[in-house]
Design a protein around this motif. Structure first.
Motif, mmCIF file in Angstrom:
data_model
loop_
_atom_site.group_PDB
_atom_site.id
_atom_site.type_symbol
_atom_site.label_atom_id
_atom_site.label_comp_id
_atom_site.label_asym_id
_atom_site.label_seq_id
_atom_site.Cartn_x
_atom_site.Cartn_y
_atom_site.Cartn_z
ATOM 1 N N MET A 1 0.865 -1.172 0.000
ATOM 2 C CA MET A 1 0.000 0.000 0.000
ATOM 3 C C MET A 1 0.905 1.225 0.000
ATOM 4 O O MET A 1 1.852 1.299 0.781
ATOM 5 N N SER A 2 0.601 2.152 -0.894
ATOM 6 C CA SER A 2 1.358 3.399 -0.989
ATOM 7 C C SER A 2 0.460 4.556 -0.601
ATOM 8 O O SER A 2 -0.729 4.559 -0.913
ATOM 9 N N VAL A 3 1.050 5.550 0.066
ATOM 10 C CA VAL A 3 0.341 6.780 0.407
ATOM 11 C C VAL A 3 1.067 7.915 -0.296
ATOM 12 O O VAL A 3 2.300 8.024 -0.218
ATOM 13 N N LEU A 4 0.289 8.749 -1.002
ATOM 14 C CA LEU A 4 0.867 9.824 -1.805
ATOM 15 C C LEU A 4 0.320 11.180 -1.379
ATOM 16 O O LEU A 4 -0.841 11.288 -0.973
ATOM 17 N N TYR A 5 1.174 12.193 -1.495
ATOM 18 C CA TYR A 5 0.744 13.583 -1.338
ATOM 19 C C TYR A 5 1.173 14.312 -2.606
ATOM 20 O O TYR A 5 2.354 14.335 -2.944
ATOM 21 N N ALA A 6 0.244 14.894 -3.320
ATOM 22 C CA ALA A 6 0.498 15.646 -4.552
ATOM 23 C C ALA A 6 1.320 14.827 -5.545
ATOM 24 O O ALA A 6 2.238 15.330 -6.183
ATOM 25 N N GLY A 7 1.046 13.537 -5.639
ATOM 26 C CA GLY A 7 1.716 12.669 -6.586
ATOM 27 C C GLY A 7 3.046 12.115 -6.127
ATOM 28 O O GLY A 7 3.633 11.290 -6.800
ATOM 29 N N ALA A 8 3.540 12.550 -4.964
ATOM 30 C CA ALA A 8 4.814 12.055 -4.444
ATOM 31 C C ALA A 8 4.547 11.020 -3.358
ATOM 32 O O ALA A 8 3.725 11.239 -2.474
ATOM 33 N N LYS A 9 5.254 9.894 -3.434
ATOM 34 C CA LYS A 9 5.069 8.827 -2.451
ATOM 35 C C LYS A 9 5.712 9.243 -1.131
ATOM 36 O O LYS A 9 6.903 9.536 -1.078
ATOM 37 N N ILE A 10 4.897 9.266 -0.068
ATOM 38 C CA ILE A 10 5.424 9.634 1.249
ATOM 39 C C ILE A 10 5.381 8.461 2.222
ATOM 40 O O ILE A 10 5.872 8.580 3.340
ATOM 41 N N GLY A 11 4.817 7.351 1.816
ATOM 42 C CA GLY A 11 4.773 6.169 2.667
ATOM 43 C C GLY A 11 4.442 4.932 1.863
ATOM 44 O O GLY A 11 3.731 5.004 0.866
ATOM 45 N N ASP A 12 4.996 3.806 2.304
ATOM 46 C CA ASP A 12 4.787 2.546 1.613
ATOM 47 C C ASP A 12 4.917 1.427 2.638
ATOM 48 O O ASP A 12 5.799 1.484 3.499
ATOM 49 N N THR A 13 4.054 0.433 2.557
ATOM 50 C CA THR A 13 4.134 -0.692 3.484
ATOM 51 C C THR A 13 3.717 -1.977 2.774
ATOM 52 O O THR A 13 2.837 -1.943 1.911
ATOM 53 N N PRO A 14 4.355 -3.094 3.120
ATOM 54 C CA PRO A 14 3.954 -4.364 2.496
ATOM 55 C C PRO A 14 2.691 -4.928 3.146
ATOM 56 O O PRO A 14 2.414 -4.681 4.317
ATOM 57 N N ILE A 15 1.941 -5.694 2.361
ATOM 58 C CA ILE A 15 0.765 -6.411 2.854
ATOM 59 C C ILE A 15 0.978 -7.879 2.512
ATOM 60 O O ILE A 15 1.196 -8.216 1.345
ATOM 61 N N ASN A 16 0.941 -8.720 3.517
ATOM 62 C CA ASN A 16 1.161 -10.152 3.300
ATOM 63 C C ASN A 16 -0.017 -10.783 2.568
ATOM 64 O O ASN A 16 -1.171 -10.432 2.800
ATOM 65 N N GLY A 17 0.295 -11.743 1.704
ATOM 66 C CA GLY A 17 -0.739 -12.476 0.986
ATOM 67 C C GLY A 17 -1.554 -13.336 1.948
ATOM 68 O O GLY A 17 -1.067 -13.777 2.986
ATOM 69 N N ASP A 18 -2.791 -13.581 1.596
ATOM 70 C CA ASP A 18 -3.691 -14.369 2.437
ATOM 71 C C ASP A 18 -4.848 -14.839 1.570
ATOM 72 O O ASP A 18 -4.826 -14.691 0.358
ATOM 73 N N LYS A 19 -5.869 -15.393 2.199
ATOM 74 C CA LYS A 19 -7.050 -15.809 1.451
ATOM 75 C C LYS A 19 -8.300 -15.335 2.162
ATOM 76 O O LYS A 19 -8.316 -15.140 3.382
ATOM 77 N N VAL A 20 -9.349 -15.141 1.370
ATOM 78 C CA VAL A 20 -10.659 -14.733 1.872
ATOM 79 C C VAL A 20 -11.626 -15.836 1.500
ATOM 80 O O VAL A 20 -11.775 -16.165 0.327
ATOM 81 N N SER A 21 -12.273 -16.422 2.489
ATOM 82 C CA SER A 21 -13.219 -17.513 2.248
ATOM 83 C C SER A 21 -14.387 -17.042 1.393
ATOM 84 O O SER A 21 -14.631 -15.846 1.244
ATOM 85 N N PHE A 22 -15.119 -18.026 0.854
ATOM 86 C CA PHE A 22 -16.221 -17.667 -0.037
ATOM 87 C C PHE A 22 -17.311 -16.913 0.713
ATOM 88 O O PHE A 22 -17.674 -17.246 1.825
ATOM 89 N N ARG A 23 -17.764 -15.820 0.065
ATOM 90 C CA ARG A 23 -18.827 -14.946 0.561
ATOM 91 C C ARG A 23 -18.514 -14.399 1.953
ATOM 92 O O ARG A 23 -19.411 -14.233 2.781
ATOM 93 N N LYS A 24 -17.248 -14.084 2.218
ATOM 94 C CA LYS A 24 -16.820 -13.535 3.512
ATOM 95 C C LYS A 24 -16.087 -12.215 3.292
ATOM 96 O O LYS A 24 -15.701 -11.864 2.181
ATOM 97 N N THR A 25 -15.865 -11.492 4.390
ATOM 98 C CA THR A 25 -15.098 -10.257 4.388
ATOM 99 C C THR A 25 -13.946 -10.401 5.365
ATOM 100 O O THR A 25 -14.150 -10.803 6.514
ATOM 101 N N LYS A 26 -12.747 -10.080 4.916
ATOM 102 C CA LYS A 26 -11.549 -10.179 5.751
ATOM 103 C C LYS A 26 -11.100 -8.776 6.143
ATOM 104 O O LYS A 26 -11.039 -7.886 5.307
ATOM 105 N N GLN A 27 -10.786 -8.605 7.425
ATOM 106 C CA GLN A 27 -10.301 -7.322 7.914
ATOM 107 C C GLN A 27 -8.781 -7.358 8.002
ATOM 108 O O GLN A 27 -8.208 -8.332 8.477
#
Length: 187
Positions: free
Chosen positions: A90-116
């Protein structure tokens, strides 16, 4: 003795059985096709807070800020199959310049569910070119930010069918220096 009436009755029953089987088969295929239709999973930012914000907006020095944001997001899977996504960021930008970046680990979302998912992003203004807009935004106490994330993966149906899907999420928000919250989140 050969009876033509019995023969016609048998052929009529056979025709009705074949026709009924065909109708039932078509109904089952229609039901299966509606269940196995692949829909796009959705990602959204629900809320966000900051546990640490330091900023300097004094006119005597160049404006700067550092912030650590905790972003609460969800991935919704409307399919009847499991959505498995790869590592992303996930990247966070201000006026088109990247000011923050963080990795998100892969995972799975079960059928018809919502993952937080909870994501922590460190924002640093060192990458922002100092312009009149940045100084004005710092003096106002809020910054207009944009976040971007892309999740690539597959939807798996009964270990028979795999369909590749990607989710792109772009959200606009305002970082408030006094309340330490992200406000007006629009995805």
């Amino acid at each position: 003795m050969y009876d033509k009436k019995k023969e016609r009755g048998r052929s009529a029953k056979c025709f009705v059985c074949v026709l009924a089987s065909f109708v039932i088969l078509c109904a089952l295929l229609l039901l299966l096709a509606s269940i196995m239709r692949v829909r796009e999973p959705r990602a959204k930012i629900r809320s966000a807070t900051s546990n640490k914000i330091t900023h300097n907006a004094s006119p005597s020095s160049s404006p700067s800020f550092n912030a650590t944001l905790i972003i609460f997001m969800t991935i919704q899977n409307p399919n009847f199959g499991v959505f498995t996504y790869d590592n992303s960021s996930m990247s966070v930008l201000y006026a088109g310049a990247k000011i923050g970046d963080t990795p998100i680990n892969g995972d799975k979302v079960s059928f018809r569910k919502t993952k937080q998912i909870n994501v922590t992003v460190d924002l640093r203004s060192a990458q922002v070119p100092v312009t009149g807009n940045f100084s004005g935004d710092m003096n106002s106490g809020t910054l207009n930010l944009t976040s971007y994330a892309k999740f690539s993966g597959t939807v798996r149906f009964l270990k028979i069918m795999n369909v590749k899907k990607s989710i792109e999420m772009a959200c606009a928000m305002k970082l408030n220096f006094t309340s330490h919250l992200l406000q007006d989140i629009q995805c």
